[in-house]
Each structure stands twice: as C-alpha cells, then as structure tokens.
Design an enzyme around this catalytic site. Sequence first.
Site, short mmCIF file in Angstrom:
data_model
loop_
_atom_site.label_atom_id
_atom_site.label_comp_id
_atom_site.label_asym_id
_atom_site.label_seq_id
_atom_site.Cartn_x
_atom_site.Cartn_y
_atom_site.Cartn_z
CG ASN A 1 -1.74 1.22 1.39
OD1 ASN A 1 -1.83 2.03 0.47
ND2 ASN A 1 -2.37 1.38 2.55
CE LYS B 1 -0.09 3.21 4.82
NZ LYS B 1 0.08 3.30 6.27
CG HIS C 1 -5.66 1.98 5.51
ND1 HIS C 1 -5.18 2.87 6.43
CD2 HIS C 1 -4.65 1.11 5.27
CE1 HIS C 1 -3.94 2.56 6.73
NE2 HIS C 1 -3.59 1.50 6.05
CD GLU D 1 -2.73 5.50 6.90
OE1 GLU D 1 -2.77 5.52 5.65
OE2 GLU D 1 -1.78 5.00 7.54
CD GLU E 1 -3.21 -2.34 7.52
OE1 GLU E 1 -2.10 -2.53 7.01
OE2 GLU E 1 -3.88 -1.34 7.31
N GLY F 1 2.91 2.39 10.91
CA GLY F 1 3.86 3.48 10.73
C GLY F 1 4.61 3.88 11.99
CB SER G 1 5.65 -1.64 12.13
OG SER G 1 5.30 -0.29 12.36
P1 13P Z 1 3.29 0.49 7.71
O1 13P Z 1 3.76 -0.82 7.11
O2 13P Z 1 4.00 1.69 7.20
O3 13P Z 1 3.21 0.41 9.21
O4 13P Z 1 1.76 0.67 7.20
C1 13P Z 1 0.90 -0.39 7.29
C2 13P Z 1 -0.33 -0.05 6.55
O5 13P Z 1 -1.07 0.83 6.95
C3 13P Z 1 -0.61 -0.77 5.31
O6 13P Z 1 -1.89 -0.51 4.85
#
Ligand code: 13P
Length: 251
Positions: free
Chosen positions: A9, A11, A95, A97, A167, A173, A213
């Site tokens: 992803n 982003k 997601h 976010e 997640e 992150g 992560s």
């Molecule tokens: P990270 O791998 O940067 O922690 O992000 C995970 C994520 O949100 C994948 O959709």
Amino acid sequence: MRQQIVAGNWKMNNTLSEGSALVSSILEKITHPKGLVVIAPPLTNLLSVGVQLNGHEGFHLAAQNCHHETRGAYTGEVSASMIAEAGATFVILGHSERRQYFHETSEMLAAKVNQAISHSLRPVFCCGEPLEIREADKHALYVETQLREGLFHLDEASFRKVVIAYEPIWAIGTGRTASSGQAQEMHKTIRNLIADQYGAAVAEDTTILYGGSCNAQNAAELFGQPDVDGGLIGGASLKADDFATIVNSLS
Ligand code: 13P
C-alpha cells in the site's frame, strides 16, 4: 485453498516517474512469487503500474479506495467501475487512515464492499483497533464489530472474494509491530468469527493479512504463524529490496 498474498500500500507516495522506477525494480527482484503480489499505487499511477505489471504472473493491481455510490456528483471521487476498467482486481477498503481522516463509517464501508464485489473487485477489508482499545483488552470485540458491520452482510459467494487485513492502528507506521503471538491470536479470533458466520470451510479458505510495521526483518516470523497468510505493507513497500524480502518471506 487459502491464497498467500503480500500487498504493498503505497498510500500518498510516488509520482508517476517514481512509481514506474519502483515497479521496474520490484519486477527485477521478484520473478517467481510464492503467493500473489498486489501493488496499490495512488490513483494517478493506476493505469501505468497496471501496464507494467501486465504479463507478470502473480502480480495484481489494487486501488486504495473507491466511492460507495455507483456514479454521480461526487467531486474528487472515483467509482469501483472506473477502478476495475483501469485494470485493478483488488481494492483496499476501510483502511484506518480513511476511517480516521476521512470519517468513513461502517455503513459507508458496507456499501463500498458491495460496489467492489459488484464490479468484480476483491476487497482487501481492513480492520484493527486503536491503542486505548488494546490496552483496555477490548480489541477482539472491537474488530468483531468492524467485521459484522462492514462485511458479514455478504452472502457466502461474495464473502469468498474478500481478503481481510488485520492492522492494529498502534502498529501502523510506528515501528511498533504486533508480536507474532499477538498477530496469530487476532487472526485466529477473526477466522473463528468467519467460521461462526459462514462455516469452517469458508474460514479455512479466507486470506487474512497482517499489517502494521511489517518489514524485511520481521515478515518471516509473522508469516510463519498458522493464521497469518501474508501482509499489507506500507512503508517497506516503497523500497524494492525490502518489499522483495517480504514477498520472499511467504512460507
Ligand atoms: P506500515 O507498514 O507503514 O506500518 O503501514 C501499514 C499499513 O497501513 C498498510 O496498509
């Protein structure tokens, strides 16, 4: 048979030229993936990444979101049919976010899931709890509610198209990944919920990814858990070497 998947992803990262260079490098490093490799670039890169992935067995294209209506006056939005015709076969939905920054509700997500399925897109449905819910030991119930409200309205045939991504928000992150034990425990909980809703055979066949992560160092241990069927990768999917190592960590 349960599919193993590693999905990147991106982003809101990578311009057209940056994305093209990254995909070229990924395709050089990953020639025979053990599972499916899904790339979810920003919308501006969807067509071009799709063209690059064309003919590479095991590689699939995903969008990071779609709108919950079929079409209409929704400035700035993109529909499931547009994404499908651009070449995507998966779409990430729910997601954290998007839930947090764009106020996506379970009701909207259930409608997005329906849009995706009706346009032959496989939803990668994200779920996961914030830190305070984990600390209050209410994470299992929190995720159960997300699944019930966003997914469990589907009939069995439609549900079989879904990939679930667990997640935990506190791991996204932050560099603070869930331990393999914590991931396995929640994946098993999710699989049990699916078994209660759709039966053991469907639960056994459902791909459940871990995200948060996940990186080149910890992927093998996470993917080695019996109910972890791969990963949804953020930051580490932006580096071809790391992403290739993660894909090669599929057991
Ligand atoms: P990270 O791998 O940067 O922690 O992000 C995970 C994520 O949100 C994948 O959709």
